[in-house]
Design a protein around this motif. Structure first.
Motif, PDB file in Angstrom:
ATOM      1  N   LEU A   1     -32.191  -1.961 -65.810  1.00 12.49           N
ATOM      2  CA  LEU A   1     -32.824  -2.945 -64.933  1.00 12.49           C
ATOM      3  C   LEU A   1     -32.693  -2.599 -63.449  1.00 12.49           C
ATOM      4  O   LEU A   1     -33.265  -3.298 -62.610  1.00 12.49           O
ATOM      5  N   ALA A   2     -31.965  -1.547 -63.135  1.00 14.97           N
ATOM      6  CA  ALA A   2     -31.732  -1.205 -61.725  1.00 14.97           C
ATOM      7  C   ALA A   2     -33.018  -1.067 -60.920  1.00 14.97           C
ATOM      8  O   ALA A   2     -33.114  -1.624 -59.817  1.00 14.97           O
ATOM      9  N   PRO A   3     -34.041  -0.344 -61.413  1.00 11.20           N
ATOM     10  CA  PRO A   3     -35.270  -0.246 -60.604  1.00 11.20           C
ATOM     11  C   PRO A   3     -35.932  -1.614 -60.364  1.00 11.20           C
ATOM     12  O   PRO A   3     -36.415  -1.883 -59.259  1.00 11.20           O
ATOM     13  N   ALA A   4     -35.943  -2.470 -61.379  1.00  6.76           N
ATOM     14  CA  ALA A   4     -36.556  -3.790 -61.211  1.00  6.76           C
ATOM     15  C   ALA A   4     -35.751  -4.647 -60.244  1.00  6.76           C
ATOM     16  O   ALA A   4     -36.317  -5.402 -59.451  1.00  6.76           O
TER      17      ALA A   4
ATOM     18  N   ALA B   1     -36.351  -5.624 -52.519  1.00  6.61           N
ATOM     19  CA  ALA B   1     -37.409  -5.274 -51.563  1.00  6.61           C
ATOM     20  C   ALA B   1     -38.344  -6.462 -51.339  1.00  6.61           C
ATOM     21  O   ALA B   1     -38.797  -6.702 -50.214  1.00  6.61           O
ATOM     22  N   GLU B   2     -38.606  -7.228 -52.397  1.00  6.78           N
ATOM     23  CA  GLU B   2     -39.461  -8.418 -52.257  1.00  6.78           C
ATOM     24  C   GLU B   2     -38.781  -9.471 -51.391  1.00  6.78           C
ATOM     25  O   GLU B   2     -39.412 -10.105 -50.548  1.00  6.78           O
ATOM     26  N   PHE B   3     -37.474  -9.669 -51.575  1.00 11.48           N
ATOM     27  CA  PHE B   3     -36.720 -10.586 -50.710  1.00 11.48           C
ATOM     28  C   PHE B   3     -36.786 -10.109 -49.258  1.00 11.48           C
ATOM     29  O   PHE B   3     -36.999 -10.912 -48.348  1.00 11.48           O
ATOM     30  N   ASP B   4     -36.599  -8.809 -49.040  1.00 13.24           N
ATOM     31  CA  ASP B   4     -36.652  -8.261 -47.682  1.00 13.24           C
ATOM     32  C   ASP B   4     -38.027  -8.466 -47.056  1.00 13.24           C
ATOM     33  O   ASP B   4     -38.139  -8.805 -45.874  1.00 13.24           O
TER      34      ASP B   4
END
Length: 110
Positions: free
Chosen positions: A61-64, A70-73
């Motif tokens: 799950l690391a990539p997800a 990145a979406e939070f950022d």
């Protein structure tokens, strides 16, 4: 006998969180209000699911999870661009003020 959580369940939760954040970013860009109150509960559920996975499955799950960060950022940057920087506690009170308030509250919580 209980079954171990499957990574698919965590991925489903990740997708839901990603959708909420993407929608919030678009709404913010359009100048509309956003409600992120559901994100906290979804993050807690996601964390519980990931913690319940065997290590090898959790690592898949690391990539997800990285994409979610990145979406939070991206949302944080959109909010900052739209509304400016939010004040920090340091902007609102001095260390002396914070210590005084802390001292007053500790007498209520032994």
């Amino acid at each position: 006998m209980s079954r171990a959580p499957a990574p698919e369940s965590a991925l489903g939760e990740l997708e839901k969180i990603h959708a909420v954040l993407s929608t919030a970013r678009r709404l913010t860009e359009d100048g509309r209000a956003v409600d992120l109150s559901a994100v906290d509960a979804r993050i807690r559920k996601l964390c519980a699911e990931v913690e319940g996975l065997p290590v090898a499955q959790g690592r898949t799950l690391a990539p997800a999870l990285t994409a979610l960060i990145a979406e939070f950022d991206s949302l944080a940057q959109t909010l900052t661009d739209r509304f400016g920087g939010l004040p920090s506690l340091g902007d609102l009170a001095t260390a002396k003020d914070a210590a005084a308030i802390y001292g007053k509250t500790t007498k209520h919580f032994p």
